[in-house]
Design an enzyme around this catalytic site. Structure first.
Site, PDB file in Angstrom:
ATOM      1  CG  ASP A  55       3.581  -0.653  24.996  1.00  0.00           C
ATOM      2  OD1 ASP A  55       3.301  -0.777  26.197  1.00  0.00           O
ATOM      3  OD2 ASP A  55       2.827  -0.105  24.169  1.00  0.00           O
ATOM      4  CG  HIS A 112       0.069  -0.042  27.409  1.00  0.00           C
ATOM      5  ND1 HIS A 112       0.889   0.345  26.365  1.00  0.00           N
ATOM      6  CD2 HIS A 112      -0.983   0.796  27.377  1.00  0.00           C
ATOM      7  CE1 HIS A 112       0.330   1.377  25.746  1.00  0.00           C
ATOM      8  NE2 HIS A 112      -0.801   1.673  26.331  1.00  0.00           N
ATOM      9  CB  SER A 143      -2.525   2.987  24.038  1.00  0.00           C
ATOM     10  OG  SER A 143      -1.570   3.777  24.656  1.00  0.00           O
TER      11      SER A 143
END
Ligand code: CA
Ligand code: CA
Ligand code: CA
Length: 439
Positions: free
Chosen positions: A138, A198, A378
């Site tokens: 990520d 994220h 996600s």
């Protein structure tokens, strides 16, 4: 798909014990109470293949077998005696755990009847993900008191220094430097955007500390996170993502030291459009062959995931997103390549309909730690990755071989709950409790 060619982007849409569960008999010890005035009859116990090993504070004795015996038969023999008041198995209880993390009540995605993944009741098994490593492929890591104890050394796999924003190419520091962008910076018409952090959000869903009287709880709060940084400014290249998969699962990447912490669960909450590239498929297949289950997000374009990659690759667990009611989330991709659906939430009309996890407050570079609701496939994928960690913890605790990636997929799918979905959301909604029971 926006951004530089052959780039993948993250798939979040940024908005804003006490009582006993069922006893688990060990079958190895009994609690026996002789009637008042009768001393513990060692001779009677010995005749039944038992001996006293301790006392219990209600006037009973704890007894243990001196030979292999059948639990039911042994209990029946004791209970048939006139001088025995009761005899029962010395069973096991587990905490009926309600986390003391103050934001846990907002994590509807774990426990609500409609669409929660039944993480709360899965925890009653006592499983925490201990001993299991999960690679989060990520944007990298940020310091957070909910995560610091669970981070293992990762890697910054971004080979372009400008995209990495740390002044160099690949290095062993997986720090997320921020993925903010100015309008047009990542292609014509791309909007300005603050940093997403994220990877920090995804990691929190998998393994934020639970029971520390702070913040949120992760699905597998004792699992370890191996942060593999592949997404930077304007996304990440196929080559970096492929090498991230290889490295995370214990394979060899030229010019990079081998990973001392190979992960048997990989989470990739990212994607791009198009067919599954042969190179990406090769990396995923090799990871599977090393024993690593690969959990990926289905994508957020409300289209068939057959044209979203790595969602459309073979050997991955493709995860669609549900809303708080158990319907397919408005943005979620769908279709035959989806294996299962998990909570991804919807932050409209209310942010609280999203998935709550760890974050960072920096708008560009890292600043103070924080928490936020995000929505996206996600956010759905790490629920599955966390449950896989619980399933593998069960195998570790039993001292048996880990589940293979194919077994992981089959057990998740054998036990899913029905949901509402047009277009195909796999077998249904993730059921953590049942998946762990089936592991
Ligand atoms: Ca670097
Ligand atoms: Ca916590
Ligand atoms: Ca699939």
């Amino acid at each position: 798909m926006t951004g530089i060619g052959a780039a993948m982007t993250l798939l979040a849409v940024t908005p804003v014990m006490a009582n006993a569960g069922p006893a688990s008999p060990t079958g190895t010890e009994f609690i026996v109470k002789f009637r008042d005035g009768v001393a513990a009859r060692s001779d009677a116990l010995a005749a039944n293949g038992l001996r006293v090993v301790g006392e219990v504070s209600v006037g009973a004795v704890l007894v243990s077998p001196t030979k292999a015996l059948d639990t039911t038969t042994a209990l029946a023999a004791l209970r048939a005696r006139g001088d025995v008041e009761y005899a029962e198995v010395n069973g096991t209880m587990h905490a009926d755990l309600t986390p003391n993390d103050p934001m846990y009540p907002q994590q509807w995605h774990y426990y609500e009847a409609a669409a929660g993944a039944r993480v709360d009741t899965a925890w009653d098994s006592g499983l925490t993900g201990a001993g299991v490593r999960v690679a989060v492929i990520d944007t990298g890591r940020t310091a957070h008191t909910e995560l610091n104890a669970n981070y293992l050394g990762g890697y910054d796999m971004i080979s372009n220094a400008a995209a990495a924003r740390d002044g160099n190419a690949r290095d062993n520091n997986a720090q997320d430097q921020g993925d903010w962008q100015a309008a047009g910076e990542c292609g014509a018409g791309t909007p300005a955007r603050n940093s997403s952090w994220h990877g920090t959000h995804v990691a929190g869903t998998i393994a934020a500390l639970r029971g520390n009287a702070a913040g949120v709880a992760g699905v597998a709060p004792a699992a370890k996170i191996v942060p593999v940084r592949v997404l930077g400014r304007c996304g990440g290249s196929f080559a970096d993502i492929i090498d991230g998969i290889t490295w995370a699962s214990g394979g060899v990447v030229a010019g990079v030291p081998n990973n001392p912490n190979p992960a048997r669960v990989l989470n990739m909450s990212l994607g791009g459009s198009g067919a599954c590239p042969a190179s990406l498929q090769a990396a995923i297949t090799a990871a599977n062959n090393r024993g690593s289950a690969v959990v990926v997000s289905a994508g957020n374009s409300n289209v068939n995931a057959s044209n979203a990659t790595p969602a459309n690759c073979n050997g991955v667990i493709t995860v669609a997103a549900s809303d708080r009611q158990g319907n397919r989330a408005v943005y979620s991709n769908f279709g035959a390549t989806v294996e299962i659906t998990a909570p991804g939430g919807e932050t409209s009309p209310a942010a609280s309909g999203g998935v709550l996890s760890t974050l960072n407050a920096g708008t560009t570079v890292p600043a103070a730690q924080s928490y936020a609701f995000y929505q996206g496939t996600s956010m759905a994928a790490p629920h599955v990755a966390g449950v896989v960690a619980l399933m593998q913890h069960k195998k570790l605790a039993a001292g048996v071989a880990l589940l293979t990636p194919a077994q992981v997929t089959a057990r998740l799918r054998a036990r899913a709950m029905p949901g509402s979905c047009v277009g195909g959301c796999g077998i249904g909604l993730l059921d953590a409790r049942a998946s762990v029971a089936a592991a």
